[in-house]
Design a protein around this motif. Structure first.
Motif, PDB file in Angstrom:
ATOM      1  N   UNK A 186       0.837  -1.201   0.000  1.00 12.37           N
ATOM      2  CA  UNK A 186       0.000   0.000   0.000  1.00 12.37           C
ATOM      3  C   UNK A 186       0.870   1.249   0.000  1.00 12.37           C
ATOM      4  N   UNK A 187       0.273   2.393   0.287  1.00  9.05           N
ATOM      5  CA  UNK A 187       1.014   3.656   0.246  1.00  9.05           C
ATOM      6  C   UNK A 187       2.122   3.695   1.283  1.00  9.05           C
ATOM      7  N   UNK A 188       1.919   3.026   2.424  1.00  3.92           N
ATOM      8  CA  UNK A 188       2.957   2.978   3.454  1.00  3.92           C
ATOM      9  C   UNK A 188       4.161   2.162   2.972  1.00  3.92           C
ATOM     10  N   UNK A 189       3.913   1.065   2.285  1.00  4.44           N
ATOM     11  CA  UNK A 189       5.002   0.268   1.706  1.00  4.44           C
ATOM     12  C   UNK A 189       5.872   1.146   0.815  1.00  4.44           C
ATOM     13  N   UNK A 190       5.219   1.945  -0.017  1.00  2.00           N
ATOM     14  CA  UNK A 190       5.939   2.794  -0.957  1.00  2.00           C
ATOM     15  C   UNK A 190       6.683   3.911  -0.232  1.00  2.00           C
ATOM     16  N   UNK A 191       6.045   4.511   0.770  1.00  2.00           N
ATOM     17  CA  UNK A 191       6.681   5.608   1.511  1.00  2.00           C
ATOM     18  C   UNK A 191       7.992   5.159   2.144  1.00  2.00           C
ATOM     19  N   UNK A 192       8.039   3.917   2.650  1.00  2.00           N
ATOM     20  CA  UNK A 192       9.259   3.409   3.266  1.00  2.00           C
ATOM     21  C   UNK A 192      10.244   2.924   2.207  1.00  2.00           C
ATOM     22  N   UNK A 193       9.766   2.139   1.245  1.00  2.00           N
ATOM     23  CA  UNK A 193      10.658   1.548   0.250  1.00  2.00           C
ATOM     24  C   UNK A 193      11.158   2.560  -0.778  1.00  2.00           C
ATOM     25  N   UNK A 194      10.555   3.709  -0.821  1.00  2.00           N
ATOM     26  CA  UNK A 194      11.075   4.824  -1.627  1.00  2.00           C
ATOM     27  C   UNK A 194      12.436   5.263  -1.110  1.00  2.00           C
ATOM     28  N   UNK A 195      12.661   5.051   0.199  1.00  2.00           N
ATOM     29  CA  UNK A 195      13.884   5.536   0.837  1.00  2.00           C
ATOM     30  C   UNK A 195      14.802   4.421   1.333  1.00  2.00           C
ATOM     31  N   UNK A 196      14.309   3.168   1.372  1.00  2.00           N
ATOM     32  CA  UNK A 196      15.090   2.122   2.028  1.00  2.00           C
ATOM     33  C   UNK A 196      14.643   0.728   1.581  1.00  2.00           C
ATOM     34  N   UNK A 197      15.523  -0.248   1.808  1.00  2.00           N
ATOM     35  CA  UNK A 197      15.142  -1.647   1.638  1.00  2.00           C
ATOM     36  C   UNK A 197      14.549  -2.144   2.949  1.00  2.00           C
ATOM     37  N   UNK A 198      13.620  -3.082   2.851  1.00  2.00           N
ATOM     38  CA  UNK A 198      12.944  -3.591   4.040  1.00  2.00           C
ATOM     39  C   UNK A 198      12.988  -5.114   4.029  1.00  2.00           C
TER      40      UNK A 198
END
Length: 440
Positions: A164-176
């Motif tokens: 979702x949008x939260x996945x993108x907000x984090x993965x835009x800046x980092x690997x998870x």
């Protein structure tokens, strides 16, 4: 000393408002620290050290530990449980209110790398991570525990229900990457959900380059607003009925027009936002301003996504000619307040002066030219600064309506205003009563 023994010794009462759930498993504690791969060059930031159980493990392997603890009642406990370590600094402050960059320079200046290791409070996990990722570039790695459902979303992959949008907000800046799952029964008190530990590693170099980052995230948030809808229908809700434009853009980036948002990668969203930004008219962009009316950013005019302390500028006109003034009925095509009577007005576009905005609104909606314009009052609401003007026009000039905006316009006598009370936009009616000095 066991967690229960510490709680009894200090007669400490767990506070739900701080999301306090104390981890009791030595295996989980050691697994978290092992996942961080600490060494003598690493400085660690811990958020919510609680009773100091995780801090004990961290302090043995890191160069220094900087802890943020919001609960004042925990300070004497931490002073006791961490007394053997001289490399631990406790700050009694909410992490979201701290100047973390300044604190790193002050307390961790000789640390080559900065990590975050924490059992994050469930109720503010997302704000903490997004704030630190956006504002503190020196943090290179996060080993953080959170609610399992949130962890799955942060690590979510395309074409899954977790993405979702939260996945993108984090993965835009980092690997998870998920490190381990944590059952609820290893906490005091036990939460109602299971947890998970994630490893979040920030990119060494920026990976994605949207033309306008603020617009990219606006598109992403809008795309996931209603998961049951197609991407195009979510875009329509946010940016208006421009279906042909959205279809053309999706075809250009080789996506089906029936695609759903969870099918798009971050790269797809970057291309989507860039092309959509190019297609949208400049008339759809408005400035975000501070309390003094000075620009601080931009948003799309459809919808409202300002934060506290941010405003958009609205100009309103009392159009007069002798003893009469002009009112207009909002079109039934309008999303907000269709079919009601109101003053002429609208948002000030990005880079536009207020006087130019009021002239444009009157010309576009009524096809009238302004003879004289005078500012009467400025009213500040929660997220708008409204500028009310008196505008003189030539009453003999023919009115030509823009029927997408206005369905009807008429000149009325001041004394007839109260006849429209129930069908008039409340804020405009209240202003007119005051403007003309009428009894309420």
């Amino acid at each position: 000393m066991k967690t229960s023994e510490i709680l009894n010794k200090y007669q400490f009462h767990i506070k739900k408002k701080f999301g306090q759930n104390f981890l009791t498993s030595d295996y989980i504690l050691s697994s978290i620290v092992n996942a961080a791969e600490l060494n003598e060059n690493v400085g660690v930031i811990e958020i919510g050290p609680g009773l100091g159980a995780l801090t004990n493990y961290i302090a043995k392997h890191a160069k220094k530990v900087l802890c943020y603890e919001i609960d004042t009642d925990l300070l004497p406990i931490l002073e006791d449980t961490l007394s053997e370590y001289d490399n631990v600094k406790i700050i009694n402050q909410d992490i979201l209110e701290a100047d973390v960059n300044r604190d790193i320079e002050k307390y961790l200046p000789d640390c080559q790398e900065i990590y975050v290791i924490a059992n994050l409070p469930y109720y503010i996990t997302t704000p903490i991570l997004l704030t630190l990722l956006e504002r503190v570039s020196r943090i290179k790695k996060y080993i953080v525990m959170m609610q399992l459902e949130v962890a799955n979303r942060l690590a979510g992959k395309t074409k899954t229900k977790e993405y979702n949008s939260l996945s993108i907000a984090i993965q835009y800046r980092a690997t998870v990457k998920k490190v381990l799952n944590v059952p609820r029964n290893v906490f005091i008190p036990a939460p109602n959900v299971d947890s998970a530990v994630l490893e979040i590693k920030t990119y060494d170099k920026q990976q994605y380059f949207p033309k306008k980052e603020w617009f990219f995230f606006d598109v992403v948030r809008s795309a996931f607003a209603q998961r049951r809808k197609t991407l195009i229908n979510n875009l329509i809700n946010r940016f208006g009925p421009k279906k042909e434009i959205y279809e053309d853009i999706l075809k250009e980036i080789n996506l089906k027009t029936t695609v759903r948002s969870e099918e798009l990668s971050i790269d797809d969203f970057v291309r989507l936002s860039d092309l959509l930004l190019d297609k949208l008219s400049s008339k759809e962009l408005i400035d975000i301003v501070d309390e003094f009316g000075l620009p601080t950013g931009k948003i799309i005019s459809r919808g409202d996504n300002t934060s506290r302390g941010e405003y958009t500028k609205i100009v309103m006109a009392v159009i007069k000619s002798n003893d009469e003034f002009l009112i207009q009925k909002r079109s039934n095509y309008k999303i907000n307040y269709p079919g009601i009577w109101a003053l002429t007005g609208g948002a000030v576009l990005s880079g536009e002066e207020n006087l130019d905005a009021i002239k444009r609104e009157i010309k576009e909606e009524l096809n009238l030219s302004c003879l004289d314009i005078r500012l009467d009052k400025t009213v500040k609401s929660i997220n708008q600064i409204r500028y009310f003007y008196t505008v003189e026009v030539d009453k003999n000039e023919p009115i030509i309506l823009d029927f997408e905006e206005v369905s009807e316009a008429k000149w009325i006598n001041v004394n007839d205003l109260k006849k429209y009370r129930l069908s008039f936009f409340k804020d405009d009616y209240k202003y007119l009563i005051e403007y003309f000095g009428l009894e309420k």
